[in-house]
Scaffold this active site. Structure first.
Site, mmCIF file in Angstrom:
data_model
loop_
_atom_site.group_PDB
_atom_site.id
_atom_site.type_symbol
_atom_site.label_atom_id
_atom_site.label_comp_id
_atom_site.label_asym_id
_atom_site.label_seq_id
_atom_site.Cartn_x
_atom_site.Cartn_y
_atom_site.Cartn_z
ATOM 1 N N ARG A 244 48.767 36.363 49.162
ATOM 2 C CA ARG A 244 48.793 35.826 47.802
ATOM 3 C C ARG A 244 47.927 34.576 47.789
ATOM 4 O O ARG A 244 47.945 33.775 48.736
ATOM 5 C CB ARG A 244 50.221 35.453 47.385
ATOM 6 C CG ARG A 244 51.088 36.633 46.958
ATOM 7 C CD ARG A 244 50.604 37.255 45.643
ATOM 8 N NE ARG A 244 51.440 38.358 45.189
ATOM 9 C CZ ARG A 244 51.245 39.637 45.496
ATOM 10 N NH1 ARG A 244 50.215 39.998 46.260
ATOM 11 N NH2 ARG A 244 52.040 40.569 45.008
ATOM 12 N N GLU A 273 44.028 33.161 39.933
ATOM 13 C CA GLU A 273 43.603 34.547 39.959
ATOM 14 C C GLU A 273 43.649 35.084 38.538
ATOM 15 O O GLU A 273 44.707 34.983 37.909
ATOM 16 C CB GLU A 273 44.543 35.336 40.873
ATOM 17 C CG GLU A 273 43.994 36.688 41.222
ATOM 18 C CD GLU A 273 44.792 37.371 42.323
ATOM 19 O OE1 GLU A 273 45.013 36.793 43.397
ATOM 20 O OE2 GLU A 273 45.212 38.506 42.066
ATOM 21 N N HIS A 292 41.393 41.283 44.337
ATOM 22 C CA HIS A 292 42.771 41.737 44.618
ATOM 23 C C HIS A 292 42.857 43.273 44.620
ATOM 24 O O HIS A 292 43.584 43.876 43.825
ATOM 25 C CB HIS A 292 43.745 41.135 43.592
ATOM 26 C CG HIS A 292 45.157 41.094 44.086
ATOM 27 N ND1 HIS A 292 46.084 40.165 43.662
ATOM 28 C CD2 HIS A 292 45.822 41.883 44.978
ATOM 29 C CE1 HIS A 292 47.248 40.375 44.251
ATOM 30 N NE2 HIS A 292 47.122 41.417 45.062
HETATM 31 C C1 DGY Z 1 51.238 44.016 46.156
HETATM 32 O O1 DGY Z 1 51.667 45.174 46.078
HETATM 33 O O2 DGY Z 1 51.981 43.033 46.206
HETATM 34 C C2 DGY Z 1 49.745 43.838 46.235
HETATM 35 O O3 DGY Z 1 49.355 42.544 46.135
HETATM 36 C C3 DGY Z 1 49.046 44.713 45.206
HETATM 37 O O4 DGY Z 1 49.176 46.000 45.664
#
Ligand code: DGY
Length: 328
Positions: A244, A273, A292
């Site tokens: 993240r 983001e 992402h």
């Molecule tokens: C998640 O699933 O948390 C990813 O960041 C996106 O697939």
């Protein structure tokens, strides 16, 4: 006016288009309203839409907080189409008896593949090389042209040894890397099974040639890679973030990359983001940023949507979720 409901299927709001396989499973059982746009629905739209709903299927771009939940007195389930759920106030949902579901497992390999792809791209300067050719600079073969770093035999430091961290370790073994890990709790079982070595956080940063982040975003991990952490890393080190964005302090990273404190970084996730096109990080030669997409394979995303639908259907029917986040 709503009139008399003749369709007594449970009501569900979905904040984005779902793949067909998941959509047909959902609409068979539920009365569904959907936000069918490319960009996320505004907060107020979700608030209005969930007033009469029992289920909500949402994405990581939707902020699902206590205030929003209070618009929905009948809400039984919040089903996130992702494994991470830091956009949802879990404590508030639990207090209100709302079940939360997520989609673990089905994106592990896709995400680990992508983390490794970023590692290799940053190590071998693939982004720069593509730009070099496109800019018409490729005039001859050069002995020292776009030299990168060797991956075989290098030390990989994995921070967060959950499913995805472990899958990255398996890939690294195929490249004969030495693998260090740091995790909230030490995992002797994995040390044995995967040949990985535990290190304290600071030690891992000091030793690793590549540092790959695989932690959830929590109060403890927010800003984990800050100026101090970057200062501990080798000047030749490469940082990879597919976890993240807020796990890495963007200003500290900018300084470290700009001043040669570390060699390079590759980010699938950023803070903020999306990253605005004029963000200073995008001017750096030694940084790769992608939008992402680590779990973005057709297979993974379809399975994620199907899992989310199963969580939602179970929740609106008052059954335990197959993939629960909280217990209510
Ligand atoms: C998640 O699933 O948390 C990813 O960041 C996106 O697939």
């Amino acid at each position: 006016m709503d009139g008399i409901r003749t369709n007594m299927k449970p009501r569900v709001y979905v904040t984005r288009h779902l793949p067909e396989a998941a959509w047909s499973e959902l609409t068979e059982v539920c009365d569904v309203q959907i936000w069918n746009e490319e960009f996320p629905p505004p907060y107020d739209v979700i608030a209005q839409q969930i007033k009469d709903k029992e289920g909500l299927i949402c994405l990581l771009t939707d902020q699902i907080d206590a205030n929003l939940m209070d618009y929905a007195p009948n809400l039984k389930v919040i089903s996130q189409v992702a494994v991470g759920y830091d956009n949802i106030d879990v404590a508030a949902a639990t207090e209100r008896g709302i079940a939360i579901g997520n989609t673990p497992g089905v994106l592990t390999d896709a995400t680990a593949d992508f983390a490794f792809a970023l590692l290799m791209a940053a190590a071998r300067r693939i982004g720069e090389a593509i730009d070099y050719v496109r800019a018409g600079k490729w005039q001859t073969w050069g002995l020292t042209l776009l030299l990168g770093q060797e991956i075989q035999g290098a030390i990989l430091g994995i921070i967060g040894m959950g499913r995805i961290g472990q899958a990255v370790a398996k890939r690294a073994r195929g490249f004969d890397m030495q693998i260090l890990y740091h995790n909230a709790s030490r995992r002797p079982d994995l040390e044995e099974a995967l040949g990985v070595e535990y290190r304290k956080f600071d030690e891992l940063l000091q030793e690793a040639d590549f540092v790959s982040l695989h932690v959830n975003l929590t109060a403890e991990t927010r800003g984990l890679i800050d100026a101090h952490a970057l200062e501990l890393m080798k000047p030749t080190a490469v940082l990879i973030n597919t976890a993240r964005g807020p796990v890495v302090d963007p200003d500290a990273l900018y300084w470290a990359l700009q001043n040669g404190q570390i060699a390079a970084a590759a980010l699938d996730v950023t803070d903020p983001e999306p990253l605005p096109p004029d963000h200073k990080l995008l001017n750096l030669r030694n940084l790769i940023v992608v939008p992402h997409i680590a779990s973005a394979t057709t297979t993974s995303r379809t399975l994620m949507a199907q899992m989310a639908v199963r969580n939602c259907v179970a929740g609106v029917q008052g059954k335990p979720l197959p993939f629960p986040v909280n217990s209510v």
